[in-house]
Design an enzyme around this catalytic site. Structure first.
Site, PDB file in Angstrom:
ATOM      1  N   ARG A   1       0.900  -1.627   0.216  1.00 27.32           N
ATOM      2  CA  ARG A   1       0.392  -0.104   0.099  1.00 27.32           C
ATOM      3  C   ARG A   1       0.786   1.644  -0.246  1.00 27.32           C
ATOM      4  O   ARG A   1       0.717   2.367  -1.052  1.00 27.32           O
ATOM      5  CB  ARG A   1      -0.753  -0.149   0.661  1.00 27.32           C
ATOM      6  CG  ARG A   1      -1.468   1.302   1.100  1.00 27.32           C
ATOM      7  CD  ARG A   1      -2.864   1.052   2.159  1.00 27.32           C
ATOM      8  NE  ARG A   1      -2.563   0.981   3.429  1.00 27.32           N
ATOM      9  CZ  ARG A   1      -1.898   0.827   4.398  1.00 27.32           C
ATOM     10  NH1 ARG A   1      -1.658   1.687   4.603  1.00 27.32           N
ATOM     11  NH2 ARG A   1      -2.656  -0.517   5.807  1.00 27.32           N
TER      12      ARG A   1
ATOM     13  N   TYR B   1     -17.723  15.733 -14.444  1.00 27.11           N
ATOM     14  CA  TYR B   1     -18.151  14.830 -14.634  1.00 27.11           C
ATOM     15  C   TYR B   1     -19.003  14.699 -13.728  1.00 27.11           C
ATOM     16  O   TYR B   1     -19.125  14.789 -12.450  1.00 27.11           O
ATOM     17  CB  TYR B   1     -17.147  13.975 -14.463  1.00 27.11           C
ATOM     18  CG  TYR B   1     -17.286  12.545 -14.367  1.00 27.11           C
ATOM     19  CD1 TYR B   1     -17.384  11.972 -15.644  1.00 27.11           C
ATOM     20  CD2 TYR B   1     -16.924  11.782 -13.427  1.00 27.11           C
ATOM     21  CE1 TYR B   1     -17.258  10.159 -15.557  1.00 27.11           C
ATOM     22  CE2 TYR B   1     -17.152   9.561 -12.968  1.00 27.11           C
ATOM     23  CZ  TYR B   1     -17.075   9.626 -14.139  1.00 27.11           C
ATOM     24  OH  TYR B   1     -17.208   7.853 -13.759  1.00 27.11           O
TER      25      TYR B   1
ATOM     26  N   ASP C   1      -9.274  18.319 -13.443  1.00 25.02           N
ATOM     27  CA  ASP C   1      -9.634  17.219 -13.905  1.00 25.02           C
ATOM     28  C   ASP C   1      -9.245  17.013 -15.653  1.00 25.02           C
ATOM     29  O   ASP C   1      -9.512  17.476 -16.741  1.00 25.02           O
ATOM     30  CB  ASP C   1     -11.062  16.682 -13.955  1.00 25.02           C
ATOM     31  CG  ASP C   1     -10.697  15.175 -14.548  1.00 25.02           C
ATOM     32  OD1 ASP C   1     -10.327  14.816 -15.357  1.00 25.02           O
ATOM     33  OD2 ASP C   1     -11.891  14.476 -13.865  1.00 25.02           O
TER      34      ASP C   1
ATOM     35  N   LYS D   1      -9.256   6.424 -18.901  1.00 23.78           N
ATOM     36  CA  LYS D   1      -9.444   6.491 -20.564  1.00 23.78           C
ATOM     37  C   LYS D   1      -8.409   6.802 -21.048  1.00 23.78           C
ATOM     38  O   LYS D   1      -7.917   5.544 -21.386  1.00 23.78           O
ATOM     39  CB  LYS D   1     -10.395   7.989 -20.140  1.00 23.78           C
ATOM     40  CG  LYS D   1     -10.913   8.326 -19.212  1.00 23.78           C
ATOM     41  CD  LYS D   1     -12.305   7.508 -19.210  1.00 23.78           C
ATOM     42  CE  LYS D   1     -13.537   6.814 -17.779  1.00 23.78           C
ATOM     43  NZ  LYS D   1     -13.838   7.932 -17.599  1.00 23.78           N
TER      44      LYS D   1
HETATM   45  C1  LIG Z   1     -14.258   8.864 -16.212  1.00 26.78           C
HETATM   46  C2  LIG Z   1     -14.023  10.220 -16.073  1.00 26.78           C
HETATM   47  C3  LIG Z   1     -13.460  10.310 -13.858  1.00 26.78           C
HETATM   48  C4  LIG Z   1     -13.928   9.700 -12.910  1.00 26.78           C
HETATM   49  O1  LIG Z   1     -12.415   8.249 -13.479  1.00 26.78           O
HETATM   50  P1  LIG Z   1     -13.221   6.361 -13.260  1.00 26.78           P
HETATM   51  O2  LIG Z   1     -11.665   5.875 -13.372  1.00 26.78           O
HETATM   52  O3  LIG Z   1     -14.452   6.012 -13.737  1.00 26.78           O
HETATM   53  O4  LIG Z   1     -13.192   6.772 -10.947  1.00 26.78           O
HETATM   54  C5  LIG Z   1     -13.163  11.425 -14.329  1.00 26.78           C
HETATM   55  N1  LIG Z   1     -12.990  12.568 -14.469  1.00 26.78           N
HETATM   56  C6  LIG Z   1     -13.720  12.506 -15.865  1.00 26.78           C
HETATM   57  C7  LIG Z   1     -13.690  13.617 -17.103  1.00 26.78           C
HETATM   58  C8  LIG Z   1     -13.867  10.788 -16.208  1.00 26.78           C
HETATM   59  O5  LIG Z   1     -14.199  10.661 -17.827  1.00 26.78           O
END
Ligand SMILES: *Cc1c(COP(=O)(O)O)cnc(C)c1O
Length: 386
Positions: free
Chosen positions: A52, A104, A176, A201
């Site tokens: 961890r 998101y 983000d 992504k």
């Molecule tokens: C998918 C996504 C998230 C969340 O991420 P996870 O890996 O699904 O937990 C946060 N912000 C954006 C812009 C996303 O596309």
């Protein structure tokens, strides 16, 4: 690390953070599938105590993502949401956050349904107009949370302007950057304090893992985030770190193809009367186009459009053969989704209406397939609603 920084993006994507394994020379960082590490005597170890806290595969990934964002410190998490949650854990009850109103859906849900219960306050404003950020500030504001372009209406926020506002107010600016990937946009260079990703992504890029990451330049801030990573424990497993590292090696190649295909699809949709309103930051008529051009080197591969009615959306989507109906985005295969029913179902209907996410609203994540097959597919879908 030092050496990586002198290299250009594609070289950093292939080599960043990765050294041949010291014990064997293995060119790929091994999957250190271990929870603990033998110590010679109590407290006498090789820098690794418990997975961890430290894991070699994870450390390679953290270094790689940091170099891609042009940052000093990378911190990996088990999901994008875990990364987001860990950033919020920097705050304390009474603190206030100004947040993009089109974030998101999961981010909105986490803030509104969980962290609000812990005494944190959030204001959701349209940050594409910097005046709204200023108006949203209170004396308790300690963080400005941005997503640009947003999901799914692709509103663009001027990061340099937002950073000037954040600095003046002594608030941390968090971006983000999932939608752009560091290939197209590097918010730390534009004044952000923290950049984060759902590595699920584009960064991993193959729809085979869930992951998240944070990059920061300030050592005190990074130390706090490493502390949260270890203390709260939302760490990724070594196998997922390996797959993410493997995905990163082609990030630059994939992003170029994503971008190329998305542009062609935008040009095609523009000629289709059934696509009533198209959302794509590469559109010269998009309100954020000029800012996007200034702060990013590309427009990404998310294209949204309004096809009028729920009935049209259903018919259109049911005819597709190459596009898969699925949540998520940023992977090699093209995906299509209906935000009102799928990804944004947790956003209250009145907020959805305000954002323009109607029942005819469709979002596509353009993959790296042969563009002519994608265009044929869209043609098939459109044929079903005429
Ligand atoms: C998918 C996504 C998230 C969340 O991420 P996870 O890996 O699904 O937990 C946060 N912000 C954006 C812009 C996303 O596309």
């Amino acid at each position: 690390m030092k050496k990586d920084k002198n290299h250009r993006f594609g070289t950093r994507a292939v080599h960043g953070g990765v050294e041949p394994d010291p014990s064997t020379g293995a060119i790929m960082t091994p999957i250190y599938q271990t929870s603990t590490y033998a110590q010679n005597a109590p407290g006498e170890h090789k820098g690794f105590e418990y997975s961890r806290t430290q894991n070699p595969t994870r450390i390679a990934l953290e270094k790689s993502i940091a170099t891609l964002e042009g940052g000093e410190y990378g911190i990996a998490f088990s999901s994008g949401m875990a990364a987001i949650s860990s950033v919020i854990q920097l705050l304390k009850a009474g603190d206030h956050v100004v947040c993009s109103d089109d974030v998101y859906g999961g981010t909105f849900r986490l803030f509104d349904k969980i962290y609000k219960n812990f005494g944190l306050e959030f204001s959701f404003v349209d940050t594409s107009n910097p005046e709204n950020i200023k108006k949203g500030l209170t004396e308790k504001t300690v963080m400005i949370w941005l997503e640009t372009p947003t999901n799914p209406t692709l509103k663009v926020t001027d990061l340099k302007e937002a950073s000037a506002i954040a600095k003046k107010h002594k608030a941390l600016m968090v971006v983000d950057n999932t939608f752009m990937s560091p290939y197209f946009q590097r918010p730390l260079e534009l004044g952000a304090d923290i950049v984060l990703h759902s590595t699920t992504k584009y960064i991993a890029g193959h729809s085979d893992i869930i992951g998240g990451a944070i990059v920061a330049n300030d050592s005190d801030l990074a130390e706090k985030l490493y502390f949260i990573q270890n203390a709260a424990g939302a760490v990724p497993g070594p196998m997922d770190c390996f797959l993410t590292l493997r995905g990163i090696k082609t990030l630059h190649l994939r992003m170029e193809r994503h971008e190329h295909n998305a542009r062609k699809i935008f040009e095609y949709l523009k000629k289709q009367p059934a696509a009533k309103k198209i959302y794509y930051p590469g559109d010269p008529d998009h309100p954020g186009h000029e800012i996007q051009k200034k702060q990013s080197s590309g427009f990404g591969s998310i294209v949204s459009f309004d096809i009028g009615t729920l009935e049209n959306a259903r018919r259109f989507m049911s005819e597709l053969e190459v596009f898969t109906i699925a949540e998520s985005l940023g992977s090699v295969e093209s995906l299509i989704e209906h935000p009102a029913i799928m990804t944004h179902a947790s956003v209250p209907p009145e907020n959805r209406a305000k954002l323009g996410i109607t029942d005819g609203f469709i979002r596509i994540s353009v993959g790296v397939e042969d563009i002519d097959d994608l265009l044929d597919d869209l043609g098939r879908g459109l044929g079903a609603i005429k």
